[in-house]
Write a protein that holds these residues in place. Structure first.
Motif, PDB file in Angstrom:
ATOM      1  N   LEU A   9       0.913  -1.115   0.043  1.00  0.00           N
ATOM      2  CA  LEU A   9      -0.113   0.062   0.105  1.00  0.00           C
ATOM      3  C   LEU A   9       0.856   1.070  -0.057  1.00  0.00           C
ATOM      4  O   LEU A   9       0.622   2.272  -0.785  1.00  0.00           O
ATOM      5  CB  LEU A   9      -0.882  -0.091   1.166  1.00  0.00           C
ATOM      6  CG  LEU A   9      -1.919  -1.282   1.432  1.00  0.00           C
ATOM      7  CD1 LEU A   9      -2.848  -1.214   2.329  1.00  0.00           C
ATOM      8  CD2 LEU A   9      -2.679  -1.292   0.096  1.00  0.00           C
ATOM      9  N   ALA A  12       2.370   1.941  -3.290  1.00  0.00           N
ATOM     10  CA  ALA A  12       1.227   2.371  -4.187  1.00  0.00           C
ATOM     11  C   ALA A  12       1.288   3.915  -3.893  1.00  0.00           C
ATOM     12  O   ALA A  12       0.860   4.565  -5.162  1.00  0.00           O
ATOM     13  CB  ALA A  12      -0.175   1.682  -3.969  1.00  0.00           C
ATOM     14  N   ARG A  13       1.257   4.387  -2.898  1.00  0.00           N
ATOM     15  CA  ARG A  13       1.318   5.982  -2.837  1.00  0.00           C
ATOM     16  C   ARG A  13       2.358   6.544  -3.531  1.00  0.00           C
ATOM     17  O   ARG A  13       2.149   7.586  -4.190  1.00  0.00           O
ATOM     18  CB  ARG A  13       1.290   6.167  -1.249  1.00  0.00           C
ATOM     19  CG  ARG A  13       1.125   7.443  -0.748  1.00  0.00           C
ATOM     20  CD  ARG A  13       1.525   7.894   0.633  1.00  0.00           C
ATOM     21  NE  ARG A  13       1.281   9.199   1.388  1.00  0.00           N
ATOM     22  CZ  ARG A  13       1.681   9.640   2.111  1.00  0.00           C
ATOM     23  NH1 ARG A  13       2.533   9.201   2.711  1.00  0.00           N
ATOM     24  NH2 ARG A  13       1.419  11.146   2.236  1.00  0.00           N
ATOM     25  N   LEU A  16       1.893   6.525  -7.129  1.00  0.00           N
ATOM     26  CA  LEU A  16       0.859   7.408  -7.543  1.00  0.00           C
ATOM     27  C   LEU A  16       1.366   8.931  -7.653  1.00  0.00           C
ATOM     28  O   LEU A  16       1.083   9.503  -8.868  1.00  0.00           O
ATOM     29  CB  LEU A  16      -0.336   7.538  -6.374  1.00  0.00           C
ATOM     30  CG  LEU A  16      -1.830   8.214  -6.874  1.00  0.00           C
ATOM     31  CD1 LEU A  16      -2.291   7.277  -7.948  1.00  0.00           C
ATOM     32  CD2 LEU A  16      -2.516   8.164  -5.514  1.00  0.00           C
ATOM     33  N   THR A 213     -10.322   6.961  -3.643  1.00  0.00           N
ATOM     34  CA  THR A 213     -10.140   5.208  -3.632  1.00  0.00           C
ATOM     35  C   THR A 213     -10.015   5.237  -5.344  1.00  0.00           C
ATOM     36  O   THR A 213      -9.400   4.351  -5.696  1.00  0.00           O
ATOM     37  CB  THR A 213     -11.642   4.693  -3.235  1.00  0.00           C
ATOM     38  OG1 THR A 213     -11.648   4.872  -1.906  1.00  0.00           O
ATOM     39  CG2 THR A 213     -11.537   3.134  -3.317  1.00  0.00           C
ATOM     40  N   PHE A 216      -6.426   5.843  -6.194  1.00  0.00           N
ATOM     41  CA  PHE A 216      -5.442   4.506  -5.573  1.00  0.00           C
ATOM     42  C   PHE A 216      -6.102   3.418  -6.395  1.00  0.00           C
ATOM     43  O   PHE A 216      -5.210   2.382  -6.570  1.00  0.00           O
ATOM     44  CB  PHE A 216      -5.827   4.306  -4.138  1.00  0.00           C
ATOM     45  CG  PHE A 216      -4.979   5.433  -3.272  1.00  0.00           C
ATOM     46  CD1 PHE A 216      -3.475   5.307  -3.438  1.00  0.00           C
ATOM     47  CD2 PHE A 216      -5.336   6.115  -2.535  1.00  0.00           C
ATOM     48  CE1 PHE A 216      -2.698   5.949  -2.603  1.00  0.00           C
ATOM     49  CE2 PHE A 216      -4.680   7.221  -1.914  1.00  0.00           C
ATOM     50  CZ  PHE A 216      -3.260   6.971  -1.710  1.00  0.00           C
ATOM     51  N   ALA A 225      -7.096  -1.016  -2.656  1.00  0.00           N
ATOM     52  CA  ALA A 225      -7.522   0.230  -3.189  1.00  0.00           C
ATOM     53  C   ALA A 225      -8.576   0.811  -1.843  1.00  0.00           C
ATOM     54  O   ALA A 225      -8.207   1.917  -1.394  1.00  0.00           O
ATOM     55  CB  ALA A 225      -7.862   0.621  -4.484  1.00  0.00           C
ATOM     56  N   THR A 229      -7.234   3.261   1.147  1.00  0.00           N
ATOM     57  CA  THR A 229      -7.963   4.705   1.172  1.00  0.00           C
ATOM     58  C   THR A 229      -8.729   4.925   2.539  1.00  0.00           C
ATOM     59  O   THR A 229      -8.688   6.070   3.030  1.00  0.00           O
ATOM     60  CB  THR A 229      -8.868   5.065  -0.037  1.00  0.00           C
ATOM     61  OG1 THR A 229      -8.023   4.334  -1.302  1.00  0.00           O
ATOM     62  CG2 THR A 229      -9.115   6.213  -0.262  1.00  0.00           C
TER      63      THR A 229
END
Length: 280
Positions: A9, A12-13, A16, A213, A216, A225, A229
């Motif tokens: 997670l 993923a941040r 992004l 959401t 993500f 996601a 979120t």
């Protein structure tokens, strides 16, 4: 939550922020400015196009689609269907926020149609709205869930069973937001216990959860996601909560979406995974 999933997670941040994906958000004018700024704060790029003549074309250029039934209009209903069909045809991730289906037959029937025709990756709503999609009787009025519609020790297993059944029926991840968020793909079940009371007093935090959401969702599978979120926004709310009033809280919440650290997210995340046996 396992360390492996948390690392996924947090990565993923960063992804992004590195890739700045375009997120098509068809949302309501009440919260549209905060939604756009929230998406920008996490590193993605929002586009809020809602004209039926261009919505599908805009969706085709985006990395994810987030639609919202708040303050519904005929034009937005048409645009959301056109964009939803395009997203499904192109296998783009998509999320619907079923705002108000618990207080309006128009919205309820439309939401059912959108879900059937557009096959969302995630269905998001408060617990009353999710229960309404399940065909249950609710006690809420307006667009807010009542205290009786919140999760409790007395109703937890029943609410989990209903959400799992809806997930299996629709093929969507269910994100039921509230004081405690319930998230399931029909198999795995998570509860997220982050957030603060001021979030319920600030217009648009549910809409922000939807578009965040969606952002993500452009870099994570649907279950992850929704899970990330819910925890992320809730922790940002906790960090923003001080003794000052709602105006300061609003600004501080936006600040936290931008600057909150990975260490804070790891330390403050309150995520419970329910086993299959507990959810029977």
């Amino acid at each position: 939550m396992t360390e492996k999933r948390m690392n996924q997670l947090l990565n993923a941040r960063r992804q992004l922020k590195d890739t700045s994906p375009l997120i098509h958000c068809i949302t309501n004018p009440i919260s549209i400015n905060d939604c756009a700024n929230a998406v920008l704060a996490v590193g993605a790029r929002p586009i809020m196009a809602e004209h039926p003549g261009e919505s599908a074309e805009i969706t085709a250029s985006a990395s994810a689609l987030a639609v919202n039934l708040g303050n519904i209009t005929d034009a937005r209903m048409e645009s959301m269907l056109l964009s939803g069909h395009k997203a499904r045809a192109l296998s783009l991730p998509r999320i619907i926020d079923v705002v108000g289906v618990s207080c309006s037959k128009l919205r309820l029937e439309y939401a059912k149609r959108w879900i059937a025709e557009c096959a969302p990756s995630i269905i998001k709503g408060n617990l009353a709205e999710i229960r309404m999609l399940c065909g249950e009787n609710i006690l809420s009025s307006g667009i807010d869930a009542s205290d009786q519609d919140q999760l409790s020790q007395n109703n937890l297993l029943v609410r989990i069973a209903s959400a799992k059944q809806l997930a299996k029926k629709t093929g969507s991840v269910i994100l039921a937001s509230g004081k405690t968020d319930l998230i399931t793909d029909g198999k795995e079940v998570f509860l997220v216990d982050n957030g603060c009371s001021k979030m319920a007093r600030l217009t648009g935090t549910g809409c922000m959860l939807n578009v965040l959401t969606g952002a993500f969702l452009s870099v994570l599978p649907p279950l992850s996601a929704a899970l990330f979120t819910a925890a992320f926004l809730g922790i940002c709310g906790e960090e923003a909560d001080t003794e000052t009033g709602m105006g300061s809280f609003h600004v501080r919440l936006m600040d936290q979406l931008d600057v909150i650290s990975d260490e804070t997210l790891q330390r403050r995340a309150k995520i419970i995974e329910y086993s299959k046996e507990e959810c029977l």
